[in-house]
Each structure stands twice: as structure tokens, then as C-alpha cells.
Design a protein around this motif. Structure first.
Motif, PDB file in Angstrom:
ATOM      1  N   ASP A   1       0.832  -1.213   0.000  1.00 29.38           N
ATOM      2  CA  ASP A   1       0.000   0.000   0.000  1.00 29.38           C
ATOM      3  C   ASP A   1       0.863   1.257   0.000  1.00 29.38           C
ATOM      4  O   ASP A   1       0.557   2.232  -0.700  1.00 29.38           O
TER       5      ASP A   1
ATOM      6  N   LYS B   1       1.136   4.301  -2.859  1.00 29.18           N
ATOM      7  CA  LYS B   1       1.006   5.727  -2.567  1.00 29.18           C
ATOM      8  C   LYS B   1       2.189   6.510  -3.112  1.00 29.18           C
ATOM      9  O   LYS B   1       2.027   7.606  -3.660  1.00 29.18           O
TER      10      LYS B   1
ATOM     11  N   LYS C   1      -6.452   4.550  -8.281  1.00 26.03           N
ATOM     12  CA  LYS C   1      -7.320   5.518  -7.617  1.00 26.03           C
ATOM     13  C   LYS C   1      -6.598   6.202  -6.459  1.00 26.03           C
ATOM     14  O   LYS C   1      -7.195   7.001  -5.740  1.00 26.03           O
ATOM     15  N   ASP C   2      -5.327   5.880  -6.290  1.00 28.88           N
ATOM     16  CA  ASP C   2      -4.577   6.454  -5.172  1.00 28.88           C
ATOM     17  C   ASP C   2      -4.435   7.965  -5.325  1.00 28.88           C
ATOM     18  O   ASP C   2      -4.330   8.681  -4.325  1.00 28.88           O
TER      19      ASP C   2
ATOM     20  N   SER D   1      -7.359   9.544  -3.840  1.00 27.29           N
ATOM     21  CA  SER D   1      -7.299   9.379  -2.387  1.00 27.29           C
ATOM     22  C   SER D   1      -6.362  10.402  -1.769  1.00 27.29           C
ATOM     23  O   SER D   1      -6.656  10.985  -0.717  1.00 27.29           O
TER      24      SER D   1
ATOM     25  N   TYR E   1      -5.597  13.280  -3.116  1.00 28.58           N
ATOM     26  CA  TYR E   1      -6.261  14.585  -3.255  1.00 28.58           C
ATOM     27  C   TYR E   1      -7.266  14.814  -2.128  1.00 28.58           C
ATOM     28  O   TYR E   1      -7.290  15.881  -1.503  1.00 28.58           O
ATOM     29  N   ASP E   2      -8.092  13.804  -1.859  1.00 26.85           N
ATOM     30  CA  ASP E   2      -9.095  13.946  -0.799  1.00 26.85           C
ATOM     31  C   ASP E   2      -8.426  14.159   0.560  1.00 26.85           C
ATOM     32  O   ASP E   2      -8.899  14.972   1.375  1.00 26.85           O
ATOM     33  N   HIS E   3      -7.324  13.438   0.786  1.00 30.81           N
ATOM     34  CA  HIS E   3      -6.617  13.572   2.065  1.00 30.81           C
ATOM     35  C   HIS E   3      -6.007  14.968   2.208  1.00 30.81           C
ATOM     36  O   HIS E   3      -6.153  15.619   3.252  1.00 30.81           O
TER      37      HIS E   3
END
Length: 368
Positions: free
Chosen positions: A142, A146, A187-188, A191, A193-195
Motif C-alpha cells: 500500500d 502511494k 485511484k490512489d 485518495s 487529493y481527498d486527504h
């Protein structure tokens, strides 16, 4: 006592006759007595060459360096450290099957470069010239995904880079365990961006200061910060701008909004002022609208350039001709050398919407 008279050397092991104790073996390396494998029933079926190690006063097969004992449904199991497969691990089952599994374990061949307990040289990721130090390394799929997403964001690489054969081979050479993702499943990036967006909104919420907004519009097929649909009318601009302010919860923290000096933006600011609470704005919104100084300067320069517009157009066409191909560029350079022109600058074609590029084009052309 018995002795060997054929080779002239005495037998290294001495067994008293009539002694009922178990026979003893002497380790020729360290001369410490140890029991034979017959003393342990779980090793009775082990291979003849099985090594025995001592652990806290008990004898244990070296195969347990590659397995961990687990209780599953009340039964003893041996869990492989590499492929996590469960095998029977009771004392009555011996260790031969465990040795056989280690020989064929599909992940065991990568032990040297992926053992979770191995020590490797690790550098500070944020400093290329940092000193290397020996640290424990633990591979995390993971975390690697990232980092791949961060690399694509940082260097603006296309998502298709994960499908490039060369990049895949390079990644495999660094870490064979990393499972490469495809561009349709990465899709990371969203993710991350949202974080980061959540972090930014938290910082904005804590900050009691006002926020200045600067906007600009340009056409691009690859980059879209905030998409604005056509036609670019004041209603469309207003809707996108207000939605963005509300989305980031900054509609009550505005100090100024800097926009290009055009009639459309004037109308947009007037609509925005009607929708916002003027009590939250500086001087009730009278200072909200700021016209971009760079854009104003560009308009002034363009008015001045229009006076010599015909001359600039001729230079533009000439430079465009000589920079149109490599052969023409070479011919221009050779001619300038034959005429002993000291200037060695490259000809630059201007962009009509950028007045400084027009200046650079003229300054070089005048020397030739």
C-alpha cells in the motif's frame, strides 16, 4: 573400552559397557555434549542430515527458523514465514515435510532481498545526498502504491506510465514483490487529493486571517483545475466561482478577488457581491474587486505596439520563415557567419498575447 587398530587412531566416542544410559555424542567443533535426534520423538522422522539447534535449553530443528507454530481449531500448525501456508506442526508429525516445503516454497527464492528482518542500506527519502544507514526494512504494498501516485502527481507523468514495459521491468528489479497497478485502477491519486484537501480545509478553518483569491482562465486539454463549460458567460463564471468558494468554506473569509480587467469579470464580481454576506467582507466588499496589474500592463503595452503593428508583423513573418525548419535555421546561421555577424542568439518567434515575447523577438532581430 574398544579401539580401532586398523588406522592407528582411537575412536572419538567412548561408551561404558553395561551402562543403561542413552549414548552420548561429542560435537567436534565445540566439544559440548548433545543428545541424538532419537531423544526427541518429533524429530524421529526427520531427514538423516537434519541439523539440531539449541534454544533455551531445548533442542529444536533449524526448520523452525522458517516457520512459526500456531494453534488452529485446537490443532498445532506450522505457518510458513514466506508464503503463510499452514502445514501440520504437531510433535508426532516430524519435520521432514517442513524441510520439503522450504525447498519448493515459491516465495522463498526472494528471501535474500525481501526478508522482513533483513538489514539493508536505507537513505533519507527527502534528501538524495543523505548518508546511508543500516535499518530494518519492511515491504508495504500500500505504501509503495502511494509513493507511485505521489511520483505521478509531482512530476505530472501520464497515468499510462504504469503500462510501460520499461517502467514495469525497472520496478520489478527494485522490488519483485510490488504488484503493479494499471492506469484504470490507480485511484490512489484521488485518495491523496481527498486527504490533502481535508488537511487544507482544516488549516483554513483554524486560520482566522482573510484569504485572497486570484483567478485566471486558459485553454488546456491535459490540465483542469476547475472545469468551466462553454460558453464562457458571466453566469457560467459566477456559478463555478461561487460553488468553489462554498465548497472550500471560504465564502466568509474573503479579503480580495483578483481577476483580469474585462467587462465579463466586472459583471461576475457584482453578482458575487449580491450573494455574499457583506458584513464578512473588508469594508463591506468595497475592496473585494482587484484588477490584475499584469493584465492591465499588458493592455497598455499592446496599445503601444499597435502603433508599429505593421513593422512587427513583417518581423514576425520573417522569423517564422527562418525558424520553420532545421535546414532553414542552418542556412540562416551559415549566412550570418559569412557576413561576420557577431550575434549568436537564436531567433525567437513571439506569442502575440505575451508582450514580453514580442520584445525578445525584436531585440534579437535588430542585432541581425
Amino acid at each position: 573400552m574398544t579401539s580401532s587398530e586398523n588406522n592407528g587412531s582411537s575412536n572419538p566416542s567412548i561408551t561404558p559397557i553395561g551402562n543403561q544410559q542413552s549414548p552420548m555424542m561429542v560435537d567436534e567443533d565445540n566439544t559440548t555434549p548433545c543428545s541424538t535426534s532419537l531423544d526427541r520423538p518429533e524429530d524421529a522422522q526427520a531427514q538423516p542430515n537434519n541439523e539440531i539447534i539449541e534454544e533455551r535449553g531445548r533442542l529444536k530443528s533449524v526448520v523452525w527458523n522458517h516457520f512459526k507454530k500456531r494453534k488452529v481449531d485446537g490443532k498445532d500448525k506450522a505457518k510458513c514465514n514466506y508464503c503463510t501456508r499452514l502445514l501440520v506442526g504437531g510433535s508426532k508429525n516430524g519435520t521432514k515435510h517442513l524441510h520439503d516445503h522450504i525447498k519448493i516454497c515459491p516465495r522463498k527464492k526472494f528471501k535474500n532481498n525481501r526478508d522482513m528482518k533483513q538489514k539493508i542500506l536505507v537513505r533519507d527519502q527527502h534528501n538524495v545526498d543523505s548518508m546511508a544507514s543500516v535499518n530494518a526494512y519492511h515491504f508495504d504494498q500500500d505504501e509503495s502504491r502511494k509513493e507511485l501516485a505521489r511520483m505521478i502527481i509531482l512530476h505530472e507523468y501520464p497515468l499510462s506510465i504504469v503500462d510501460h514495459i520499461g517502467f514495469r521491468r525497472y520496478s520489478t528489479s527494485l522490488q519483485p514483490l510490488f504488484k503493479m497497478v494499471c492506469r484504470n485502477t490507480i485511484k490512489d491519486i484521488m485518495s491523496i487529493y481527498d486527504h490533502e484537501r481535508e488537511k487544507s480545509m482544516h488549516e483554513i478553518e483554524k486560520n482566522r486571517s482573510k484569504i485572497a483569491i486570484t483567478t485566471n482562465m486558459w485553454t488546456s486539454q491535459n490540465k483542469k483545475f476547475i472545469y468551466v463549460s462553454s460558453p464562457h458567460t458571466k453566469e457560467v463564471f459566477y456559478d463555478v466561482l461561487l460553488q468553489t468558494l462554498l465548497e472550500w468554506n471560504i465564502d466568509r473569509k474573503l479579503s480580495t478577488m483578483t481577476v483580469d480587467n474585462c467587462s465579463t469579470n466586472d459583471a461576475v464580481i457584482n453578482i458575487i457581491l449580491d450573494k455574499l454576506q457583506r458584513s464578512t467582507l473588508v469594508m463591506r466588499g468595497s475592496m473585494l474587486h482587484m484588477r490584475c496589474a499584469a493584465h492591465v500592463l499588458n493592455l497598455i503595452v499592446q496599445d503601444g505596439l499597435n502603433v508599429i503593428g505593421s513593422c512587427i508583423e513583417k518581423v514576425h513573418e520573417s522569423v517564422g520563415f527562418w525558424t520553420g525548419s532545421t535546414k532553414r535555421r542552418q542556412r540562416f546561421t551559415d549566412t550570418a557567419r559569412q557576413l561576420h555577424v557577431e550575434c549568436t542568439k537564436e531567433l525567437d518567434l513571439d506569442c502575440k498575447t505575451r508582450w514580453n515575447s514580442t520584445y525578445l523577438m525584436l531585440s534579437t532581430a535588430i542585432e541581425y
